[in-house]
Structures are given as structure tokens and as C-alpha cells.
Design an enzyme around this catalytic site. Structure first.
Site, PDB file in Angstrom:
ATOM      1  N   VAL A   1       0.770  -1.167   0.082  1.00  0.00           N
ATOM      2  CA  VAL A   1      -0.294   0.079  -0.966  1.00  0.00           C
ATOM      3  C   VAL A   1       1.024   1.058   0.198  1.00  0.00           C
ATOM      4  CG1 VAL A   1      -1.881   1.653   1.265  1.00  0.00           C
ATOM      5  CG2 VAL A   1      -1.454  -1.096   1.075  1.00  0.00           C
TER       6      VAL A   1
ATOM      7  N   LYS B   1      11.284  -0.849   8.618  1.00  0.00           N
ATOM      8  CA  LYS B   1      10.913  -1.805   9.598  1.00  0.00           C
ATOM      9  C   LYS B   1      12.869  -2.858   8.507  1.00  0.00           C
ATOM     10  CE  LYS B   1       8.939  -4.793  11.457  1.00  0.00           C
ATOM     11  NZ  LYS B   1       7.445  -6.071  12.512  1.00  0.00           N
TER      12      LYS B   1
ATOM     13  N   GLU C   1     -10.643   6.017   5.274  1.00  0.00           N
ATOM     14  CA  GLU C   1     -10.705   5.770   4.116  1.00  0.00           C
ATOM     15  C   GLU C   1     -10.348   4.389   3.578  1.00  0.00           C
ATOM     16  OE1 GLU C   1     -13.658   7.142   3.000  1.00  0.00           O
ATOM     17  OE2 GLU C   1     -14.432   5.452   2.834  1.00  0.00           O
TER      18      GLU C   1
ATOM     19  N   GLY D   1      -0.605  -9.309  -3.918  1.00  0.00           N
ATOM     20  CA  GLY D   1      -0.926  -8.261  -2.873  1.00  0.00           C
ATOM     21  C   GLY D   1      -2.138  -8.172  -2.042  1.00  0.00           C
TER      22      GLY D   1
ATOM     23  N   GLU E   1      -3.856 -10.011   3.980  1.00  0.00           N
ATOM     24  CA  GLU E   1      -3.181  -9.514   5.040  1.00  0.00           C
ATOM     25  C   GLU E   1      -1.709 -10.063   4.580  1.00  0.00           C
ATOM     26  OE1 GLU E   1      -3.868  -7.215   7.083  1.00  0.00           O
ATOM     27  OE2 GLU E   1      -5.598  -6.951   4.728  1.00  0.00           O
TER      28      GLU E   1
ATOM     29  N   ASP F   1     -10.855  -9.992   9.035  1.00  0.00           N
ATOM     30  CA  ASP F   1     -10.106  -8.606   8.871  1.00  0.00           C
ATOM     31  C   ASP F   1     -12.043  -7.906   8.392  1.00  0.00           C
ATOM     32  OD1 ASP F   1      -8.463  -7.216   6.832  1.00  0.00           O
ATOM     33  OD2 ASP F   1     -10.586  -7.779   5.242  1.00  0.00           O
TER      34      ASP F   1
ATOM     35  N   LYS G   1     -13.404  -4.112   9.749  1.00  0.00           N
ATOM     36  CA  LYS G   1     -14.295  -3.224   8.848  1.00  0.00           C
ATOM     37  C   LYS G   1     -15.504  -3.343   9.091  1.00  0.00           C
ATOM     38  CE  LYS G   1     -11.251  -4.775   4.832  1.00  0.00           C
ATOM     39  NZ  LYS G   1     -10.754  -5.033   3.620  1.00  0.00           N
TER      40      LYS G   1
HETATM   41  N1  HSE Z   1      -6.676  -8.016   2.496  1.00  0.00           N
HETATM   42  C1  HSE Z   1      -7.194  -7.299   2.423  1.00  0.00           C
HETATM   43  C2  HSE Z   1      -8.407  -7.651   1.536  1.00  0.00           C
HETATM   44  C3  HSE Z   1      -7.115  -5.340   1.738  1.00  0.00           C
HETATM   45  O1  HSE Z   1      -8.609  -8.713   1.201  1.00  0.00           O
HETATM   46  O2  HSE Z   1      -9.478  -7.129   1.200  1.00  0.00           O
HETATM   47  C4  HSE Z   1      -7.533  -4.780   2.048  1.00  0.00           C
HETATM   48  O3  HSE Z   1      -8.921  -4.550   3.152  1.00  0.00           O
END
Ligand code: HSE
Length: 393
Positions: free
Chosen positions: A15, A40, A122, A180, A183, A194, A198
Site C-alpha cells: 500500500v 523496518k 477511508e 498483494g 494480509e 479482517d 471493517k
Molecule cells: N486483506 C484485505 C482484503 C486488504 O483482502 O480485503 C484490503 O483491506
């Protein structure tokens, strides 16, 4: 008048690099410059000169010329420490860290009030879809009944690939990681965490009530099998991981569960890493938002949109959270589910109130019937590696 922004960026992964690229391809955002990037690993090859980078977290926080911190790191505890200190030092903050925001929502709200700085996020929900600002700004004059959506790109990509290409779960997850979408610990995606983080954030902005993630039932796609896709094909359905918040009177219920959807359902056509959210209001009826929900550029573009909003001094006002008519949360709601297992005894632990369909073969068994969300969460089958559960269509 727009504020000039000097940015300190934490994290230069998928990102972070997406943000860097979209920022440098955007002609309209001359007001924002990245001064320093804190990373890092010292030895990773990077596409920018070494003087851009620091390995010392404090360098950005100590720099008084930096007035905006953009936090795009993985570790939610470290992220919270950075965000908190940045706000306490009077810096505006943009973050995409849904876990950190969902785990510290009330504290972050208090910090914004205490420090008087904007905190925008956002990009934490549904990447390219401008959903938080819409929920925050637009729906405060209508009574929202429901929010229902695919809000995790990785699982939607996996389910699409398994269903349409017969790809194995392992290969589909591997591609989602390479692209990509996932996570760094993909368990959070595939087990529904995840999406749950959200959902908690979206619900706060939509319904004015922040429900902590521990209260919300989540079930993922780790145990899905070809039996479940076969069932979907036979019935003309598709399988999605769906997050829902529903308000009935003063009661609010939320969950993240796999769900079979038919061809008339808005989410049926949401494929691969796309996300889709349907919002239902008492008077406005239904609206549907759709867009790429994961990936470097879609997420980077949402971060850029927040940076742009900060140049105009935009901040969330949390108007609905300030109101007094807060709904009460309950998991005691009926759910009509499809439960499949290789062990028929396991299916009986669901305490069905009514059964619509039952199937048994040498390889597996399934029941379609109605139970409650609480009974589902407390049943033995909920943790079983040989079972799969989804909301029925
Ligand atoms: N890992 C998250 C997804 C990334 O697949 O939606 C975006 O928030």
C-alpha cells in the site's frame, strides 16, 4: 484554502508503494510531499534513494516540519503507538489499519477530541470504494435498516477462483498473496477477522454505534470444499463471504458469514478482489457501492483521497455517535443456514428450530434450516475442521 502537507510515512509495502506511485502520478495534489519513510528491514532493496528512509520511529515524530503522519504498517500494536503519539504531538493522521482502528475505536475518538487533529481512515475499508465518508456524511437524515457487503477482497478472490476455475484453495490463496490482496497473516482474511474489523468501523459510521469486534460472530472460508460449490452449482447460486449489520427497531445485529447468493442478489456479480456494499434506508431504499477492495493502487488511491481531504481540513464529526438514540446489540437473531459435515452427529449440535432440506451421502451430509446466531456460535460444528456453514440463499 488548502493546507500544505509534509508527510512522514510509516511502511513501504504494497500500500505504501501504491500511495507513493499514485501521489506522484496525481497532478492535482501539489500540496502534499513525502519527506521521510520509516521502514523496518534495513536490507530490503527499495525503488527510492536511501535518504528517503529511516529505521528510527522517532525521527518522523520528532520532526516539527512533518504535519501529517500516514501509517501503513502491519503490526496493529505498533501502529496504535505511532498514531497515538503523532496525534498527541499535534500531527494529522491517515491510516489504513482496520485491526488497529477497530481495536481502539473509542480511544481514537477521544484522542481526536483531546488533540484537535484529524484522523482519517477511508483506506481501512473496501479500498477504492469511498464508503466511510458516504456513511458518515450522507445517511444522517435517514433511518438505516441494513448494511450488507463483500468487504474482503482476498476471500472473494479465492471463492471466485475456486468456483470458476476449479483452483484449489491453497493455490487461490497463494495467488491472492502474490497479487498483494492478502494480509501478511492471511488467517485474518480467510477466518473473517479482517471483514469483521471493517464491519465494526462501517457500523459505527452508518448506525452511530461502535460494537467491539469480540462481540461480533465471524466464520470464514477455511473449510469450504467442492461439495459446497457443487451445491451452489446445482441451485444456481454463488458463494460469498458476507458481512452484515441489521437494525430492527432498537436492536442491532452483526455478523460475518459465508453466504449463498442467487443471481438476483447484488453481490452475485461481485467477483475476484472486488468489494460491494449495499446500504438500505427506510426512505432512500437501497443503494449499491462496488469497486476494487484490495491491492496496491486501489488502496493507495483511498489513502491519497484522505490526504487530499486533509488539505481541505476535512475531519469526521461522528454526528451519529453523538446522538442519543443508540441501538442495543444482540446476537439473538434467527439465521437460516446451510450446514455441511462429514459427520452427521455434528449437524445435530446446531439445535435447528426448523429444517427445510436434508441430504445424506457416503461422503457428506447437509441440512438447511433455521437456528439462532447464538446457537450457531456455541455449537460444536462452529469450530469443526470437517464442516462448513453458510447462510442459505
Ligand atoms: N486483506 C484485505 C482484503 C486488504 O483482502 O480485503 C484490503 O483491506
Amino acid at each position: 484554502m488548502r493546507t500544505e502537507l509534509t508527510i512522514g510515512l510509516y511502511g513501504f509495502g504494497c500500500v505504501g508503494q501504491g500511495l507513493y506511485n499514485v501521489l506522484h502520478k496525481t497532478r492535482g495534489l501539489k500540496e502534499a510531499t513525502i519527506k521521510k519513510i520509516c521502514v523496518k528491514h534495513r536490507d530490503k532493496p527499495r525503488p527510492l534513494p536511501a535518504e528517503f528512509f529511516t529505521f528510527d520511529r522517532e525521527e518522523i515524530l520528532d520532526d516539527d516540519t512533518i504535519n501529517l503522519v500516514v501509517e501503513l504498517i502491519d503490526n496493529s500494536d505498533e501502529a496504535f503507538a505511532i498514531v497515538k503519539e503523532a496525534m498527541q504531538r499535534g500531527k494529522a493522521v491517515v491510516s489504513a489499519n482496520k485491526k488497529m482502528i477497530a481495536e481502539h475505536f473509542d480511544e481514537l475518538l477521544a484522542l481526536q477530541q483531546e488533540c484537535g487533529v484529524p484522523f482519517l481512515y477511508e483506506a481501512s475499508c473496501c479500498a477504492s470504494i469511498p464508503i466511510i465518508r458516504n456513511l458518515e456524511e450522507y445517511y444522517d437524515n435517514d433511518l438505516l435498516h441494513a448494511l450488507e457487503g463483500i468487504i474482503n477482497g482476498t476471500t472473494n478472490y479465492i471463492l471466485t477462483q475456486m468456483f470458476t476455475q476449479n483452483t484449489s484453495y491453497r493455490d487461490a490463496l497463494g495467488s491472492a498473496q502474490e497479487l498483494g490482496f492478502a494480509e501478511s497473516n492471511p488467517h485474518s482474511d480467510v477466518a473473517g477477522y479482517d471483514a469483521k474489523y471493517k464491519l465494526c468501523i462501517l457500523t459505527a459510521h452508518a448506525f452511530g454505534a461502535f460494537i467491539t469486534p469480540e462481540n461480533v460472530v465471524n466464520y470464514g472460508i477455511e473449510t469450504v470444499s467442492q461439495h459446497d460449490f457443487q451445491y451452489a452449482r446445482e441451485k444456481g447460486l454463488r458463494l460469498k463471504l458476507v458481512a452484515q449489520t441489521r437494525r430492527t427497531g432498537d436492536a442491532l445485529s452483526m455478523w460475518v458469514l459465508p453466504q449463498f447468493v442467487n443471481a438476483e442478489h447484488k453481490l452475485y456479480q461481485v467477483l475476484n478482489e472486488y468489494n460491494g456494499v449495499e446500504v438500505e434506508g427506510a426512505f432512500s431504499d437501497k443503494q449499491f457501492f462496488m469497486g476494487k477492495g484490495a491491492g496496491s493502487y486501489p488502496t493507495g488511491s483511498a489513502v491519497l483521497s484522505d490526504i487530499s481531504a486533509i488539505t481541505y481540513n476535512y475531519r469526521y464529526e461522528y454526528k451519529k455517535i453523538q446522538q442519543n438514540n443508540k441501538p442495543t446489540f444482540t446476537n439473538d437473531v434467527p439465521v437460516r443456514i446451510y450446514a455441511r459435515s462429514t459427520d452427521s452427529d455434528e449437524l445435530q449440535t446446531l439445535h435447528f428450530e426448523s429444517i427445510d432440506e436434508q441430504f445424506s451421502s457416503k461422503t457428506h451430509h447437509y441440512i438447511i434450516g433455521t437456528t439462532t446466531l447464538t446457537a450457531l456460535r456455541d455449537s460444536r460444528i462452529f469450530e469443526s475442521p470437517s464442516a462448513f456453514i453458510a447462510l442459505a440463499a
